[in-house]
Design an enzyme around this catalytic site. Structure first.
Site, short mmCIF file in Angstrom:
data_model
loop_
_atom_site.label_atom_id
_atom_site.label_comp_id
_atom_site.label_asym_id
_atom_site.label_seq_id
_atom_site.Cartn_x
_atom_site.Cartn_y
_atom_site.Cartn_z
N ALA B 321 0.84 -1.21 0.00
CA ALA B 321 0.00 0.00 0.00
C ALA B 321 0.87 1.25 0.00
O ALA B 321 0.59 2.23 -0.69
CB ALA B 321 -0.92 0.00 1.21
N TRP B 324 2.63 1.75 -3.37
CA TRP B 324 1.63 2.08 -4.39
C TRP B 324 1.46 3.60 -4.52
O TRP B 324 1.21 4.12 -5.60
CB TRP B 324 0.28 1.42 -4.03
CG TRP B 324 -0.83 1.75 -4.97
CD1 TRP B 324 -1.09 1.16 -6.17
CD2 TRP B 324 -1.85 2.75 -4.79
NE1 TRP B 324 -2.19 1.73 -6.75
CE2 TRP B 324 -2.68 2.71 -5.93
CE3 TRP B 324 -2.14 3.68 -3.78
CZ2 TRP B 324 -3.78 3.55 -6.08
CZ3 TRP B 324 -3.23 4.51 -3.95
CH2 TRP B 324 -4.03 4.44 -5.08
N HIS B 325 1.67 4.31 -3.39
CA HIS B 325 1.51 5.76 -3.42
C HIS B 325 2.61 6.46 -4.20
O HIS B 325 2.42 7.59 -4.64
CB HIS B 325 1.45 6.32 -1.98
CG HIS B 325 0.16 6.03 -1.30
ND1 HIS B 325 -0.05 4.90 -0.57
CD2 HIS B 325 -1.00 6.74 -1.25
CE1 HIS B 325 -1.29 4.91 -0.08
NE2 HIS B 325 -1.89 6.01 -0.49
N GLY B 326 3.76 5.82 -4.33
CA GLY B 326 4.83 6.47 -5.10
C GLY B 326 6.14 5.73 -4.99
O GLY B 326 6.35 4.95 -4.05
#
Lengths: 76, 438
Positions: B321, B324-326
């Protein structure tokens, strides 16, 4: 296929989560009990699969979060 | 084209809306093409040269989804599902993480591989996860009827294309197909416009102003003392909340103009009384995706489930997670801290049989989340370290001089805190006004 009754599901939920049976009823849902969390949810589903010999789709595990939803899924 | 830009609000949206309801009167299926063309135009507006990528993804995944759906051999279905998920992750990885991987290889092996500097296709993280959820639904037999037009519409429906919510095929399709939803509803139109307005206010008044203080703080992280550090972290924590929830309000409002109800994605997350509760309120559709497509299948595949194994899986799911944000180790730390928070939360429930007071729980959770967002926002680990040191009082207690002409933002921060913790959210508005939607 043999229909699953509410008592059987309540027993499984109670046994898996250690929530007393008398606290669970047909309207109970996971958000009512902090012990019925994501880990308990998988254990409940595995236990139901064992008892009913019916495979539950993995994508449905997260949706079957109440006694009613479980009964409905298993019996239809 | 941003949702709050004049070109979107004054030209694009009214034009598509009028066309959608007008043509739907005369043709049963034209609405699908109108929304697809609108989605393509909306997507291509950002970068016309990169827009073919989303079509490649649509054609490829529709084909694989059909292979999975139509096959009766379980093993074959499973193989195609694994291959298709692999290719989707690879597709995302190439555009989003290749430079990150190269930089790490260069660091580890002292090599000098040049970075690729590939452009980042808009919304790729969102439509990749949405696509994977679709493929899993195909595998599980949850999708009975589809075709390329319907699938394209599901992926490219412009209100939720760029930043979610991550929707499910079976949630959206019945709504699109219901003819009643193609007749203009004045009630939905009004509520939709109210939601767009609320979303714009959240973005323009709150998020954008709080960003000024947050940016100043993070830029001057070496000089931040106690008050400045707390202000910086709080401003960013409320900035990201108002930014994202404002965006979701606008997306929900825009979809509602077309009589489409998007799933709830935010539910007052800062009122959460534990980290478990936080992830049931913050970016709900991402949490659902992680649970349904990673956590549950992973846990179920284990030979014997026990608490330690489940906690380990939880931790890794949150590492995913985070990244996934960057493409940054700071996002990995952000995810890891949330994974750790969840483990502590589960351990507490297991060991102690009592429930913590909800106000204490809320206070602890908010502060933990506030701490994790420092890593989310920082460009370097040193930035995070300096701000945390400042918050703990190690850098002194003087008030930073560069904040002096930004007093009005303090007022905005105060109002943000009141709104977030006291007022009801926009979901309440939607529930209580009983949206017309079949």
């Amino acid at each position: 296929m043999k229909k699953i009754n509410v008592d059987q599901i309540i027993s499984i939920v109670s046994k898996t989560t250690k929530i007393p049976k008398k606290q669970i009823n047909i309207n109970s849902k996971s958000s009512d009990f902090y012990r019925w969390d994501s880990l308990a949810q998988v254990s409940i589903i595995i236990e139901i699969e064992k008892k009913t010999k019916k495979k539950i789709k993995t994508s449905k595990i997260g949706e079957l979060t109440s006694i009613k939803k479980i009964i409905k899924y298993l019996n239809y | 084209m941003l949702f709050h830009s004049p070109i979107f609000l004054l030209i694009f949206l009214p034009f598509v809306l009028v066309l959608y309801f007008y043509i739907s009167k005369y043709s049963k299926f034209a609405y699908e093409y109108i929304l697809i063309i609108a989605g393509v135009f909306f997507y291509a507006w950002w970068n016309i040269y990169l827009s073919p990528l989303i079509f490649v993804s649509i054609f490829f995944n529709f084909f694989l989804g059909n292979l999975i759906r139509k096959s009766s051999q379980k093993l074959f279905k499973k193989k195609i599902l694994i291959i298709s998920i692999f290719f989707n992750i690879l597709f995302l990885g190439i555009f989003k993480y290749s430079d990150f991987v190269i930089q790490n290889i260069n660091f580890l092996f002292n090599s000098e591989i040049s970075i690729l500097n590939l452009p980042f296709p808009l919304a790729i993280s969102f439509f990749t996860f949405q696509t994977i959820a679709y493929l899993v639904d195909c595998y599980d037999g949850n999708i009975k009827k589809t075709n390329l037009t319907k699938y394209s519409l599901f992926i490219i429906f412009f209100p939720q294309l760029i930043a979610g919510p991550i929707v499910k095929f079976n949630h959206m399709m019945p709504q699109f197909q219901n003819e009643k939803n193609r007749i203009i509803s004045h009630k939905n139109l009004i509520i939709g416009l109210i939601l767009i307005l609320i979303g714009m206010l959240k973005k323009i008044i709150f998020a954008d102003n709080l960003a000024i203080l947050a940016n100043m703080g993070f830029e001057n992280h070496q000089n931040l003392e106690f008050y400045g550090s707390w202000l910086t972290s709080l401003c960013f924590t409320f900035q990201i909340y108002f930014d994202f929830s404002g965006y979701i309000d606008m997306a929900t409002g825009i979809a509602l103009l077309f009589n489409i109800r998007l799933p709830i994605n935010f539910n007052s997350p800062y009122k959460a009384t534990s980290i478990i509760d936080f992830w049931q309120r913050w970016h709900i559709t991402l949490s659902n995706f992680l649970m349904n497509c990673i956590y549950f299948p992973w846990i179920k595949s284990l030979n014997k489930i026990n608490f330690s194994k489940a906690m380990l899986v939880t931790f890794f799911v949150f590492i995913i997670a985070g990244i996934w944000h960057g493409p940054s180790w700071l996002f990995v730390i952000f995810g890891g801290l949330h994974g750790l928070g969840l483990i502590i939360n589960h351990l507490f429930r297991k060991i102690f049989k009592f429930k913590i007071d909800k106000y204490i729980g809320c206070f602890l959770t908010f502060n933990y989340v506030n701490l994790t967002f420092i890593f989310f926002r920082s460009d370097t680990l040193l930035e995070s370290k300096n701000i945390i040191k400042g918050m703990l009082g190690f850098n002194g207690f003087a008030f930073p001089s560069f904040y002096e002409d930004k007093i009005y933002i303090f007022l905005i921060l105060l109002i943000s805190i009141l709104i977030t913790f006291i007022f009801k959210n926009t979901n309440y508005l939607l529930e209580n006004l009983k949206i017309k939607n079949k």
